[in-house]
Enzyme design. Structure first.
Site, PDB file in Angstrom:
ATOM      1  N   GLU A 261      41.398  32.649  39.694  1.00  9.07           N
ATOM      2  CA  GLU A 261      40.345  33.564  39.234  1.00  9.07           C
ATOM      3  C   GLU A 261      41.070  34.824  38.793  1.00  9.07           C
ATOM      4  O   GLU A 261      41.534  35.605  39.631  1.00  9.07           O
ATOM      5  CB  GLU A 261      39.379  33.887  40.384  1.00  9.07           C
ATOM      6  CG  GLU A 261      38.633  32.688  40.939  1.00  9.07           C
ATOM      7  CD  GLU A 261      37.476  32.268  40.049  1.00  9.07           C
ATOM      8  OE1 GLU A 261      37.100  33.026  39.135  1.00  9.07           O
ATOM      9  OE2 GLU A 261      36.967  31.162  40.263  1.00  9.07           O
ATOM     10  N   CYS A 295      36.240  42.398  37.931  1.00 12.57           N
ATOM     11  CA  CYS A 295      36.749  41.457  36.933  1.00 12.57           C
ATOM     12  C   CYS A 295      35.669  41.076  35.937  1.00 12.57           C
ATOM     13  O   CYS A 295      35.946  40.766  34.791  1.00 12.57           O
ATOM     14  CB  CYS A 295      37.284  40.213  37.632  1.00 12.57           C
ATOM     15  SG  CYS A 295      36.065  39.485  38.749  1.00 12.57           S
TER      16      CYS A 295
HETATM   17  P1  NAP Z   1      47.261  41.339  41.726  1.00 16.56           P
HETATM   18  O1  NAP Z   1      48.190  42.467  41.627  1.00 16.56           O
HETATM   19  O2  NAP Z   1      47.468  40.162  40.855  1.00 16.56           O
HETATM   20  O3  NAP Z   1      47.236  40.896  43.281  1.00 16.56           O
HETATM   21  C1  NAP Z   1      46.382  39.897  43.736  1.00 16.56           C
HETATM   22  C2  NAP Z   1      46.921  39.350  45.039  1.00 16.56           C
HETATM   23  O4  NAP Z   1      48.146  38.657  44.767  1.00 16.56           O
HETATM   24  C3  NAP Z   1      47.257  40.427  46.067  1.00 16.56           C
HETATM   25  O5  NAP Z   1      46.960  39.953  47.357  1.00 16.56           O
HETATM   26  C4  NAP Z   1      48.750  40.582  45.864  1.00 16.56           C
HETATM   27  O6  NAP Z   1      49.407  41.140  46.966  1.00 16.56           O
HETATM   28  C5  NAP Z   1      49.143  39.146  45.660  1.00 16.56           C
HETATM   29  N1  NAP Z   1      50.465  38.942  45.069  1.00 16.56           N
HETATM   30  C6  NAP Z   1      51.276  39.841  44.455  1.00 16.56           C
HETATM   31  N2  NAP Z   1      52.418  39.241  44.070  1.00 16.56           N
HETATM   32  C7  NAP Z   1      52.333  37.957  44.456  1.00 16.56           C
HETATM   33  C8  NAP Z   1      53.208  36.837  44.349  1.00 16.56           C
HETATM   34  N3  NAP Z   1      54.409  36.923  43.776  1.00 16.56           N
HETATM   35  N4  NAP Z   1      52.797  35.655  44.845  1.00 16.56           N
HETATM   36  C9  NAP Z   1      51.587  35.543  45.432  1.00 16.56           C
HETATM   37  N5  NAP Z   1      50.721  36.565  45.584  1.00 16.56           N
HETATM   38  C10 NAP Z   1      51.092  37.759  45.085  1.00 16.56           C
HETATM   39  O7  NAP Z   1      45.747  41.810  41.448  1.00 16.56           O
HETATM   40  P2  NAP Z   1      45.023  43.116  41.963  1.00 16.56           P
HETATM   41  O8  NAP Z   1      45.571  44.286  41.245  1.00 16.56           O
HETATM   42  O9  NAP Z   1      44.966  43.127  43.443  1.00 16.56           O
HETATM   43  O10 NAP Z   1      43.527  42.822  41.472  1.00 16.56           O
HETATM   44  C11 NAP Z   1      43.047  43.159  40.211  1.00 16.56           C
HETATM   45  C12 NAP Z   1      43.047  41.944  39.307  1.00 16.56           C
HETATM   46  O11 NAP Z   1      42.306  40.889  39.902  1.00 16.56           O
HETATM   47  C13 NAP Z   1      42.353  42.243  37.995  1.00 16.56           C
HETATM   48  O12 NAP Z   1      43.092  41.657  36.947  1.00 16.56           O
HETATM   49  C14 NAP Z   1      41.006  41.559  38.147  1.00 16.56           C
HETATM   50  O13 NAP Z   1      40.387  41.197  36.940  1.00 16.56           O
HETATM   51  C15 NAP Z   1      41.373  40.373  38.961  1.00 16.56           C
HETATM   52  N6  NAP Z   1      40.209  39.834  39.632  1.00 16.56           N
HETATM   53  C16 NAP Z   1      39.686  38.641  39.205  1.00 16.56           C
HETATM   54  C17 NAP Z   1      38.537  38.134  39.791  1.00 16.56           C
HETATM   55  C18 NAP Z   1      37.920  36.844  39.348  1.00 16.56           C
HETATM   56  O14 NAP Z   1      37.039  36.337  40.032  1.00 16.56           O
HETATM   57  N7  NAP Z   1      38.342  36.270  38.230  1.00 16.56           N
HETATM   58  C19 NAP Z   1      37.931  38.843  40.832  1.00 16.56           C
HETATM   59  C20 NAP Z   1      38.488  40.051  41.232  1.00 16.56           C
HETATM   60  C21 NAP Z   1      39.635  40.547  40.633  1.00 16.56           C
HETATM   61  P3  NAP Z   1      49.739  42.703  46.987  1.00 16.56           P
HETATM   62  O15 NAP Z   1      48.435  43.417  46.969  1.00 16.56           O
HETATM   63  O16 NAP Z   1      50.463  42.858  48.252  1.00 16.56           O
HETATM   64  O17 NAP Z   1      50.556  42.984  45.761  1.00 16.56           O
END
Ligand code: NAP
Length: 495
Positions: A261, A295
């Site tokens: 997602e 999102c």
């Molecule tokens: P992110 O930076 O991609 O982080 C998401 C999760 O992945 C966090 O728990 C992060 O941990 C973890 N992560 C980071 N590096 C990783 C790796 N190498 N391997 C596995 N996991 C890893 O996203 P965000 O900034 O938290 O959230 C915003 C994004 O999420 C936006 O793009 C938004 O559109 C998207 N989103 C999508 C949906 C949907 O339903 N499609 C819903 C909500 C949000 P850390 O926090 O410790 O870095």
């Protein structure tokens, strides 16, 4: 009352890792600070998990799965436990809402009535599906009896982002649990608090030890370790497109099922025949809700040309009056961005748009008159279709407005980014609503409204917004696999 007084540290979880049903510090004793976006101050700190802690959490989930302590229960027994979790979430609404508000910077009214409500309802909804998780008998041409069992996949690594910690953990944990899986949940490092309360709730509801484990810690190497862990059978990831693609590639090396997602950049198409008052309300709430860190927000407004100047005039007058500020005030609609890095990112994107010639209709700057990570709700006009601020996911309270002349042009603009998560159509013409909706590349389309979400309705992306669905019966698909059993009816009894 300040935000920290409203959620005193003593009522927040102790911030340890939840592994195998007990709370423990990180193996090296490491801690990380949790910051209140409304003030920029430290709220508390939580354990910073190590790779050894990931190994321990996966081992606990593995042992719980293999023992059958959870998957061996009937789905109706699991449903009763999920239903208890729903009731306990309701009882602990204030704890959860305060944690979500102080940690993410959500206005308290939204934390209570959107975040806690929707999260609890996901447990209730998937509990209800637990009463009808039947295997299907298939008609065959041969003399065989064939049926398809829906079986749990095993140990699920659930990785969630910072913006809706509670709802997005629930949209994974609830379906994964009802299907019989065990879980290692890694919340975003900046917003881990509600996940720890959920662990308490699930344990109290009767989820056996080891079935749900929560590790707090930074993504990066730790995330890579979890995703590629041989003890993990499936990864359910919500987050950015960039990190999601990286994690999917890693999971693919061991052919792990992966649901993604990812980011969004939805278009909201406003036709000239729409009910304008109601459409303007929808347009504003679609881009300011959760301070634009949604999102499925509607950051791209496409307006039929005859209305373009009128709509910009209305937005210029209305947007600055949307209540913004103190997240403990029940009237507040817009809170801060969730972190300094979010604030910097949004601010830099808007500054580049201004340099490139965008017209600032309102906003366009940080709010430097207060502490915390506040950004003025912003409307930008006179943009090229390929402007960075239009094609990229801004993830802040920023609306871009473009004009269109024909339905075809509206559809082309709406589909003109790499993303495909949500979309919206504001019109009184029902035939047009159906016609245009069918042409939009998105997992969900709202007509005459925005974010009309329900646990029974699936959401998810196409294109760079990911694959798989959460919510609805479709939300179970990622947590079950089919096992066909075919019995030869021609073989006689052994003599
Ligand atoms: P992110 O930076 O991609 O982080 C998401 C999760 O992945 C966090 O728990 C992060 O941990 C973890 N992560 C980071 N590096 C990783 C790796 N190498 N391997 C596995 N996991 C890893 O996203 P965000 O900034 O938290 O959230 C915003 C994004 O999420 C936006 O793009 C938004 O559109 C998207 N989103 C999508 C949906 C949907 O339903 N499609 C819903 C909500 C949000 P850390 O926090 O410790 O870095």
């Amino acid at each position: 009352m300040t935000i920290l007084e409203s959620a005193p540290v003593s009522t927040l979880p102790a911030g340890r890792l939840f592994i195998g049903g007990s709370w423990r510090e990180a193996s090296d004793g490491g801690r990380m600070d949790v910051i209140a976006p409304a003030t920029g101050e430290k709220i508390t700190d939580v354990a910073r998990a190590t790779k050894e802690d990931v190994d321990a959490a996966v081992a606990a989930a593995r042992q719980a799965f293999d023992s059958g302590i959870w998957s061996g229960l009937s789905s109706r027994e699991r449903a009763r436990i999920l239903q208890r979790a729903y009731m306990l979430m309701r009882e602990r609404t204030e704890d959860l809402a305060q944690a979500e508000s102080v940690n993410v910077g959500k206005p308290i009214t939204f934390a209570r009535f959107v975040d806690v409500n929707n999260a609890a309802e996901l447990y209730e909804y998937y509990a209800s599906l637990g009463h009808s998780l039947d295997s299907a008998v298939r008609e065959t041409t041969g003399n065989t009896h064939a049926y398809v069992r829906k079986e749990p996949i095993g140990v699920v690594a659930a990785i969630t982002p910072f913006n809706f910690p509670l709802i997005l953990s629930s949209s994974k944990i609830a379906p994964a649990l009802i299907a019989g899986n065990t879980i290692v949940h890694k919340p975003a490092s900046g917003t881990p608090l509600s996940a720890l309360i959920v662990a308490e709730i699930l344990q109290e509801a009767g989820v056996p030890d080891g079935v749900v484990n929560v590790i707090t810690g930074a993504g990066g190497d730790l995330g890579d370790h979890l995703v590629s862990h041989p003890g993990v059978d499936k990864v359910a990831f919500t987050g950015s497109t960039q990190v999601g693609a990286h994690a999917a590639a890693l999971a693919a090396k061991s052919l792990k099922p992966f649901t993604a997602e990812l980011g969004g950049n939805a278009a909201n198409i406003l036709f000239a025949d729409a009910d304008l008052d109601s459409a303007i309300h929808t347009v504003i709430s679609a881009f300011v809700f959760n301070t634009g860190q949604f999102c499925m927000a509607g950051p791209r407004l496409l307006v039929e040309r005859p209305l373009y100047d009128t709509v910009l005039g209305i937005l210029a007058g209305a947007v600055p009056h949307v209540p913004l500020g103190d997240v403990t005030d029940p009237e507040t609609v817009i809170g801060p961005l969730a972190s300094q890095s979010q604030l910097d990112k949004v601010s830099e994107l808007v500054d580049r748009a201004k340099t490139a010639g965008a017209r600032v209709v309102t906003g366009g700057h940080r709010l430097e008159d207060r502490p915390g990570f506040y950004y003025a709700p912003t409307v930008l006009a006179d943009l090229e279709a390929d402007a960075e601020v239009v094609t990229e996911e801004v993830f802040g309270p920023v609306l871009t407005v473009q004009a269109f002349d024909t339905e075809d042009e509206a559809v082309a603009l709406a589909n003109g980014t790499a993303y495909g998560l949500a979309s919206g159509i504001q019109t009184r013409d029902l035939a047009r609503a159906h016609r245009v909706a069918a042409r939009l590349q998105a997992g969900i389309t709202w007509v005459n409204g925005w974010a009309l979400l329900d646990p029974s309705v699936p959401f998810g992306g196409v294109k760079s917004s990911g694959w798989g669905r959460e919510g609805g019966p479709e939300g179970l698909d990622g947590y079950q696999r089919s096992h066909s059993i075919v019995i030869n009816l021609e073989q006689g009894p052994a003599s």
